[in-house]
Each structure stands twice: as structure tokens, then as C-alpha cells.
Design a protein around this motif. Sequence first.
Motif, mmCIF file in Angstrom:
data_model
loop_
_atom_site.group_PDB
_atom_site.id
_atom_site.type_symbol
_atom_site.label_atom_id
_atom_site.label_comp_id
_atom_site.label_asym_id
_atom_site.label_seq_id
_atom_site.Cartn_x
_atom_site.Cartn_y
_atom_site.Cartn_z
ATOM 1 N N ASN A 10 0.859 -1.259 0.026
ATOM 2 C CA ASN A 10 -0.040 0.068 0.091
ATOM 3 C C ASN A 10 0.890 1.236 -0.021
ATOM 4 O O ASN A 10 1.363 1.501 0.930
ATOM 5 N N LYS A 12 0.113 4.236 -0.267
ATOM 6 C CA LYS A 12 -0.646 5.307 0.321
ATOM 7 C C LYS A 12 -0.450 6.593 -0.428
ATOM 8 O O LYS A 12 -0.187 6.406 -1.736
ATOM 9 N N HIS A 102 -9.253 0.832 5.308
ATOM 10 C CA HIS A 102 -7.962 1.125 5.805
ATOM 11 C C HIS A 102 -8.096 1.968 7.015
ATOM 12 O O HIS A 102 -9.274 3.035 6.865
ATOM 13 N N GLU A 174 -4.900 -5.424 10.534
ATOM 14 C CA GLU A 174 -3.963 -4.372 10.839
ATOM 15 C C GLU A 174 -4.177 -3.693 12.160
ATOM 16 O O GLU A 174 -5.134 -2.775 12.255
ATOM 17 N N ALA A 178 0.208 -0.648 15.321
ATOM 18 C CA ALA A 178 1.372 -1.324 14.521
ATOM 19 C C ALA A 178 1.620 -0.430 13.410
ATOM 20 O O ALA A 178 2.639 -1.011 12.517
ATOM 21 N N ILE A 179 0.590 0.266 12.880
ATOM 22 C CA ILE A 179 0.770 0.756 11.526
ATOM 23 C C ILE A 179 1.725 2.032 11.390
ATOM 24 O O ILE A 179 1.391 2.894 12.098
ATOM 25 N N GLY A 180 2.673 1.813 10.828
ATOM 26 C CA GLY A 180 3.680 2.884 10.440
ATOM 27 C C GLY A 180 4.577 3.388 11.850
ATOM 28 O O GLY A 180 5.142 4.265 11.851
ATOM 29 N N GLY A 218 -0.895 -6.866 8.641
ATOM 30 C CA GLY A 218 -0.374 -5.445 8.562
ATOM 31 C C GLY A 218 -0.078 -4.918 9.678
ATOM 32 O O GLY A 218 -0.780 -4.691 10.547
ATOM 33 N N GLY A 219 1.120 -4.324 9.400
ATOM 34 C CA GLY A 219 1.625 -3.492 10.556
ATOM 35 C C GLY A 219 2.991 -3.693 10.792
ATOM 36 O O GLY A 219 3.605 -4.519 11.325
ATOM 37 N N SER A 220 4.050 -2.596 10.232
ATOM 38 C CA SER A 220 5.278 -2.664 10.333
ATOM 39 C C SER A 220 5.922 -3.976 9.779
ATOM 40 O O SER A 220 6.925 -4.420 10.400
ATOM 41 N N VAL A 221 5.510 -4.491 8.780
ATOM 42 C CA VAL A 221 6.038 -5.814 8.024
ATOM 43 C C VAL A 221 7.171 -5.288 7.280
ATOM 44 O O VAL A 221 7.242 -4.310 6.583
ATOM 45 N N LEU A 239 -0.123 -6.994 4.274
ATOM 46 C CA LEU A 239 -0.455 -5.882 3.782
ATOM 47 C C LEU A 239 0.626 -4.931 4.302
ATOM 48 O O LEU A 239 0.792 -4.600 5.562
ATOM 49 N N VAL A 240 1.637 -4.176 3.281
ATOM 50 C CA VAL A 240 2.861 -3.605 3.665
ATOM 51 C C VAL A 240 2.641 -2.022 3.456
ATOM 52 O O VAL A 240 2.289 -1.921 2.194
ATOM 53 N N GLY A 241 2.824 -1.100 4.405
ATOM 54 C CA GLY A 241 2.844 0.083 3.837
ATOM 55 C C GLY A 241 4.298 0.770 3.945
ATOM 56 O O GLY A 241 4.810 0.541 2.440
HETATM 57 C C1 PEP Z 1 -0.352 -0.135 6.255
HETATM 58 O O1 PEP Z 1 -0.617 1.162 5.927
HETATM 59 O O2 PEP Z 1 -1.455 -0.899 5.919
HETATM 60 C C2 PEP Z 1 0.546 -0.740 6.793
HETATM 61 C C3 PEP Z 1 0.474 -1.701 7.334
HETATM 62 O O3 PEP Z 1 1.638 0.252 7.107
HETATM 63 P P1 PEP Z 1 3.241 -0.082 7.618
HETATM 64 O O4 PEP Z 1 3.395 -1.479 6.953
HETATM 65 O O5 PEP Z 1 4.258 1.206 7.377
HETATM 66 O O6 PEP Z 1 2.969 -0.269 9.176
#
Ligand code: PEP
Length: 259
Positions: A10, A12, A102, A174, A178-180, A218-221, A239-241
Motif C-alpha cells: 500500500n 498510500k 484502511h 491491521e 502497529a501501522i507505521g 499488516g503493521g510494520s511488516v 499488507l505492507v505500507g
Molecule cells: C499499512 O498502511 O497498511 C501498513 C501496514 O503500514 P506499515 O507497513 O508502514 O506499518
Amino acid sequence: MARKPILAGNWKMNMDHLEANHLVTSLGAALADLGYDPEKSEAVVIPPFTDIRTVQTVIDADSLPIAYGAQDVSTHDEGAYTGDISTGMLTKLGCAYVVVGHSERREYHGESNELIGEKAKKILDAGMLPIICCGEALEVRKEGKHVEFVLGQIDAMLANLTAEEVAKSVIAYEPIWAIGTGETATADDAQEVCGAIRVRVGELFDEETAEAVRIQYGGSVKSGNVKEIMGKPDVDGALVGGASLKADEFAKIVCFDLI
Ligand code: PEP
């Protein structure tokens, strides 16, 4: 039937169309260097709307083994909805997936579970697949109510979908904390909730649907933690940001079984 892992990046609100061109070209090269086998896992990029045409052109021109999609969509087909994008516009651009719900859309655009469910239906009706997001905030986790909270989101979002529709959809768990943030849930944390989602899908629909639906964490993978997370039985992808903005890093995530 075994579920094929799906690793989706993702982007973003990052990458102008020139940067998008460079990133997807580099990703294609990085995947080839690692010996990526599209039979073993699915690579997906989710760029901003303004980059989709560019991404499509690069992928088509070089026959890259990468699927792509969008970060959101309207529930309307056409008309006076300034700033919105319809499913028809996305299918014309060859999108395979659309992310819905999201946490950033929930937080900054007030999206409800019901609206997210409606969007998921619209996406499926148009022949694309939704990546349906869920996840709890830190306060909910601290209270130990994360499983209950996420299952409440699942119940509401899947309420108007059929078993067949859910079976081909992707659900992304997610945790918002843990996101970003660099804060990753442990692989066991991911399994706890992904496993509970699968059980709930079985209760809401049937065993076949629960076995078929793909559930991402998803979350800081990153390349350093993806293997452990993917080792859990109910985690079928990520799901990777942030890490999806670097071609080499995202290629390693997609090829988690080779690194
Ligand atoms: C996301 O935005 O869906 C996400 C998981 O971000 P991040 O990998 O940067 O934590």
C-alpha cells in the motif's frame, strides 16, 4: 485447497507518476533477481489513483508478474461526486484489487463498517477483489478486547456478502498501533486474531468459505519479520505500507520463502 500467499504494498499518498514508474520497474527487476515464482505467492501494488495508469503501462509493457489495485473506491457509479472514483474507472485500468476500510480512511474520512461492506460488495460486483481491513486501536488492545472488537468489525462488514463473495475476498488484520510505528505485533498476536477471524467466517458462512478466504496481517511488516509472521497457519499474506516503497525490500517480502 492451499491458499496462495498475497503480499500487497500500500503506497498510500506517496510517489508521483515518475516515481511510480521507477518503483514498479525496479520491483520487477528485484523480483526477477530473487527468482520470484508467481505460482508460490502473489505480488500486488496499491498505488495512489494518479499512478494507476503508469503502473498499468509498465506492468503490461514488460509483462511483469505483479497485480495492482486502488486504495479506495466510491459506492456510486457516476455523477456529481467530486473527488470520487468509480469501480468502472478502476476496472478499465485493469485493477484487480481495491483496499477498503484502511484505518486511515476510517480515521480521516469517518468510514463506517457498513460503508466499507457496501464498498466491498460494489468491488465484487465489478469483478475486482476487495482487501477488507480491520484492526483495533491501542486502548482496545490494552483492555484485552481486541478479538471481540475485530470480530464486531467483521460481522458488520461481511453482513451483506455471500459465502462465494467472501471466499474470494482478502481480509487484512491491521492493529492500528502497529501501522507505521515500527511496533510489530508478534507472530502469535497476528495468529490469534487472524485465526479468530477465520473461525468467525466459518460461523457466519461455512467451513469451505473459512478455508478459502485469505487473511493478511499488516503493521510494520519488513523483510526481517515477514517469514515468522507468514509461518503462522492463519496468516496468508501481508499488507505492507512503508516497506513497500523500496523495491528491494518489498521484493524480499514477496519472496519471503526464498530469503
Ligand atoms: C499499512 O498502511 O497498511 C501498513 C501496514 O503500514 P506499515 O507497513 O508502514 O506499518
